[in-house]
Each structure stands twice: as structure tokens, then as C-alpha cells.
Design a protein around this motif. Sequence first.
Motif, mmCIF file in Angstrom:
data_model
loop_
_atom_site.group_PDB
_atom_site.id
_atom_site.type_symbol
_atom_site.label_atom_id
_atom_site.label_comp_id
_atom_site.label_asym_id
_atom_site.label_seq_id
_atom_site.Cartn_x
_atom_site.Cartn_y
_atom_site.Cartn_z
ATOM 1 N N SER A 135 7.668 13.038 1.728
ATOM 2 C CA SER A 135 7.940 14.440 2.036
ATOM 3 C C SER A 135 6.772 15.107 2.765
ATOM 4 O O SER A 135 6.877 16.238 3.209
ATOM 5 C CB SER A 135 8.258 15.216 0.754
ATOM 6 O OG SER A 135 7.120 15.282 -0.078
ATOM 7 N N PHE A 136 5.671 14.394 2.890
ATOM 8 C CA PHE A 136 4.509 14.936 3.571
ATOM 9 C C PHE A 136 4.816 15.124 5.048
ATOM 10 O O PHE A 136 5.345 14.233 5.711
ATOM 11 C CB PHE A 136 3.319 13.984 3.392
ATOM 12 C CG PHE A 136 2.100 14.428 4.141
ATOM 13 C CD1 PHE A 136 1.345 15.482 3.674
ATOM 14 C CD2 PHE A 136 1.734 13.797 5.314
ATOM 15 C CE1 PHE A 136 0.220 15.892 4.362
ATOM 16 C CE2 PHE A 136 0.618 14.205 6.007
ATOM 17 C CZ PHE A 136 -0.139 15.261 5.536
ATOM 18 N N GLU A 160 7.142 8.139 -7.655
ATOM 19 C CA GLU A 160 6.723 9.539 -7.514
ATOM 20 C C GLU A 160 5.761 9.694 -6.344
ATOM 21 O O GLU A 160 5.892 10.625 -5.544
ATOM 22 C CB GLU A 160 6.034 10.028 -8.790
ATOM 23 C CG GLU A 160 6.941 10.234 -9.961
ATOM 24 C CD GLU A 160 6.152 10.568 -11.230
ATOM 25 O OE1 GLU A 160 5.022 11.096 -11.116
ATOM 26 O OE2 GLU A 160 6.674 10.307 -12.319
ATOM 27 N N ILE A 161 4.798 8.794 -6.271
ATOM 28 C CA ILE A 161 3.810 8.858 -5.192
ATOM 29 C C ILE A 161 4.505 8.643 -3.848
ATOM 30 O O ILE A 161 4.249 9.377 -2.884
ATOM 31 C CB ILE A 161 2.697 7.818 -5.404
ATOM 32 C CG1 ILE A 161 1.866 8.199 -6.637
ATOM 33 C CG2 ILE A 161 1.813 7.696 -4.167
ATOM 34 C CD1 ILE A 161 0.919 7.108 -7.108
ATOM 35 N N VAL A 188 -4.377 14.234 8.565
ATOM 36 C CA VAL A 188 -4.651 13.190 7.581
ATOM 37 C C VAL A 188 -5.642 12.200 8.181
ATOM 38 O O VAL A 188 -5.374 11.609 9.226
ATOM 39 C CB VAL A 188 -3.344 12.449 7.198
ATOM 40 C CG1 VAL A 188 -3.625 11.343 6.217
ATOM 41 C CG2 VAL A 188 -2.320 13.422 6.657
ATOM 42 N N PRO A 189 -6.774 12.024 7.504
ATOM 43 C CA PRO A 189 -7.720 11.006 7.983
ATOM 44 C C PRO A 189 -7.084 9.618 7.933
ATOM 45 O O PRO A 189 -6.192 9.359 7.119
ATOM 46 C CB PRO A 189 -8.873 11.101 6.985
ATOM 47 C CG PRO A 189 -8.727 12.424 6.323
ATOM 48 C CD PRO A 189 -7.255 12.738 6.343
ATOM 49 N N GLY A 190 -7.564 8.748 8.780
ATOM 50 C CA GLY A 190 -7.009 7.396 8.871
ATOM 51 C C GLY A 190 -6.985 6.665 7.539
ATOM 52 O O GLY A 190 -6.009 5.988 7.218
ATOM 53 N N VAL A 191 -8.046 6.811 6.726
ATOM 54 C CA VAL A 191 -8.085 6.114 5.445
ATOM 55 C C VAL A 191 -7.003 6.631 4.508
ATOM 56 O O VAL A 191 -6.435 5.868 3.721
ATOM 57 C CB VAL A 191 -9.469 6.194 4.774
ATOM 58 C CG1 VAL A 191 -10.507 5.445 5.591
ATOM 59 C CG2 VAL A 191 -9.904 7.626 4.542
ATOM 60 N N GLU A 192 -6.690 7.936 4.580
ATOM 61 C CA GLU A 192 -5.620 8.473 3.739
ATOM 62 C C GLU A 192 -4.254 7.990 4.214
ATOM 63 O O GLU A 192 -3.364 7.715 3.419
ATOM 64 C CB GLU A 192 -5.674 9.995 3.709
ATOM 65 C CG GLU A 192 -6.849 10.519 2.929
ATOM 66 C CD GLU A 192 -6.874 12.032 2.858
ATOM 67 O OE1 GLU A 192 -5.832 12.669 3.083
ATOM 68 O OE2 GLU A 192 -7.953 12.570 2.568
ATOM 69 N N TYR A 193 -4.095 7.885 5.522
ATOM 70 C CA TYR A 193 -2.844 7.344 6.053
ATOM 71 C C TYR A 193 -2.620 5.925 5.539
ATOM 72 O O TYR A 193 -1.523 5.571 5.121
ATOM 73 C CB TYR A 193 -2.860 7.359 7.586
ATOM 74 C CG TYR A 193 -1.718 6.570 8.166
ATOM 75 C CD1 TYR A 193 -0.425 7.083 8.160
ATOM 76 C CD2 TYR A 193 -1.917 5.290 8.673
ATOM 77 C CE1 TYR A 193 0.635 6.347 8.659
ATOM 78 C CE2 TYR A 193 -0.866 4.549 9.184
ATOM 79 C CZ TYR A 193 0.408 5.079 9.172
ATOM 80 O OH TYR A 193 1.454 4.347 9.663
ATOM 81 N N LEU A 194 -3.675 5.120 5.559
ATOM 82 C CA LEU A 194 -3.561 3.747 5.063
ATOM 83 C C LEU A 194 -3.215 3.728 3.579
ATOM 84 O O LEU A 194 -2.423 2.897 3.124
ATOM 85 C CB LEU A 194 -4.849 2.971 5.322
ATOM 86 C CG LEU A 194 -5.182 2.730 6.799
ATOM 87 C CD1 LEU A 194 -6.542 2.066 6.932
ATOM 88 C CD2 LEU A 194 -4.093 1.918 7.470
ATOM 89 N N LEU A 195 -3.781 4.654 2.817
ATOM 90 C CA LEU A 195 -3.462 4.766 1.400
ATOM 91 C C LEU A 195 -2.003 5.149 1.197
ATOM 92 O O LEU A 195 -1.306 4.575 0.353
ATOM 93 C CB LEU A 195 -4.384 5.799 0.732
ATOM 94 C CG LEU A 195 -4.136 6.079 -0.735
ATOM 95 C CD1 LEU A 195 -4.312 4.816 -1.569
ATOM 96 C CD2 LEU A 195 -5.076 7.181 -1.214
ATOM 97 N N ILE A 196 -1.526 6.089 1.975
ATOM 98 C CA ILE A 196 -0.120 6.504 1.903
ATOM 99 C C ILE A 196 0.790 5.314 2.185
ATOM 100 O O ILE A 196 1.743 5.041 1.459
ATOM 101 C CB ILE A 196 0.159 7.647 2.902
ATOM 102 C CG1 ILE A 196 -0.550 8.918 2.466
ATOM 103 C CG2 ILE A 196 1.663 7.879 3.063
ATOM 104 C CD1 ILE A 196 -0.616 9.998 3.539
ATOM 105 N N ARG A 197 0.481 4.591 3.241
ATOM 106 C CA ARG A 197 1.292 3.432 3.619
ATOM 107 C C ARG A 197 1.279 2.364 2.535
ATOM 108 O O ARG A 197 2.314 1.800 2.186
ATOM 109 C CB ARG A 197 0.762 2.870 4.939
ATOM 110 C CG ARG A 197 1.827 2.190 5.762
ATOM 111 C CD ARG A 197 1.319 1.856 7.111
ATOM 112 N NE ARG A 197 0.447 0.680 6.973
ATOM 113 C CZ ARG A 197 -0.293 0.192 7.934
ATOM 114 N NH1 ARG A 197 -0.322 0.769 9.111
ATOM 115 N NH2 ARG A 197 -1.028 -0.870 7.746
ATOM 116 N N ALA A 198 0.101 2.104 1.949
ATOM 117 C CA ALA A 198 -0.010 1.099 0.893
ATOM 118 C C ALA A 198 0.761 1.531 -0.354
ATOM 119 O O ALA A 198 1.402 0.704 -1.009
ATOM 120 C CB ALA A 198 -1.483 0.854 0.557
ATOM 121 N N ALA A 199 0.715 2.817 -0.698
ATOM 122 C CA ALA A 199 1.445 3.313 -1.866
ATOM 123 C C ALA A 199 2.949 3.136 -1.686
ATOM 124 O O ALA A 199 3.664 2.756 -2.622
ATOM 125 C CB ALA A 199 1.118 4.783 -2.113
#
Length: 97
Positions: A21-22, A14-15, A30-41
Motif C-alpha cells: 500500500s506504500f 502484515e508487512i 525511499v532510500p535504496g536499502v529500504e526498497y531492498l528491504l521492502i522487496r525482501a519482505a
Amino acid sequence: MKWTHADTVDRCDEIADHMESFDPSEGEVVPGVEYLLIRAARRRSADAAELAESVAEARAAGTTWARIGEILGIDAAAAEQRYGHQDSRHQPASHAR
């Protein structure tokens, strides 16, 4: 709340779907830390699905829960509890535990 492996994989999917789709071109930065979170998810979801499928294939080939647990660094009971729900789809009931 105790999640099963399937619950975890479903949530990761789901994540990952949400992240895929973002569209940052819609004006959101998107801040860099959120991008890294997206990539890790995304990686976590793919890795969890790959691991579950590998366990199912190993069981179908006759690998015991004890050996799977050893490979994963957990005991046989934990391996079977985490991945056993998918076991019946891939092997006859006569395979060794």
C-alpha cells in the motif's frame, strides 16, 4: 517471545500488505536499502506461505514428518512443531508420522 510459524506468516503478510500500500508518489522518497528491504519482505511472506502450503500438501499425500524434516534440514519433531498446526486441515488422523 516465541513465535509459531503461523505467527511469522501472519506478521510477514502484515508487512507485505503495508509495503504494497506504500505509494512513493505521495512525496516520500525511499532510500535504496529500504526498497531492498521492502522487496525482501514481500518475497519472504510469499515464500513462507508457499512452503507452509507445500508441507500441508505433502502431509495430505502421506509424506511423513521425518521425510519433511529431512527435506527442510530439520528433525521430524521440529517440522511437526513448526507446520503441524495446519496438518489436521489437510489429512485424516491415520497418516503416518
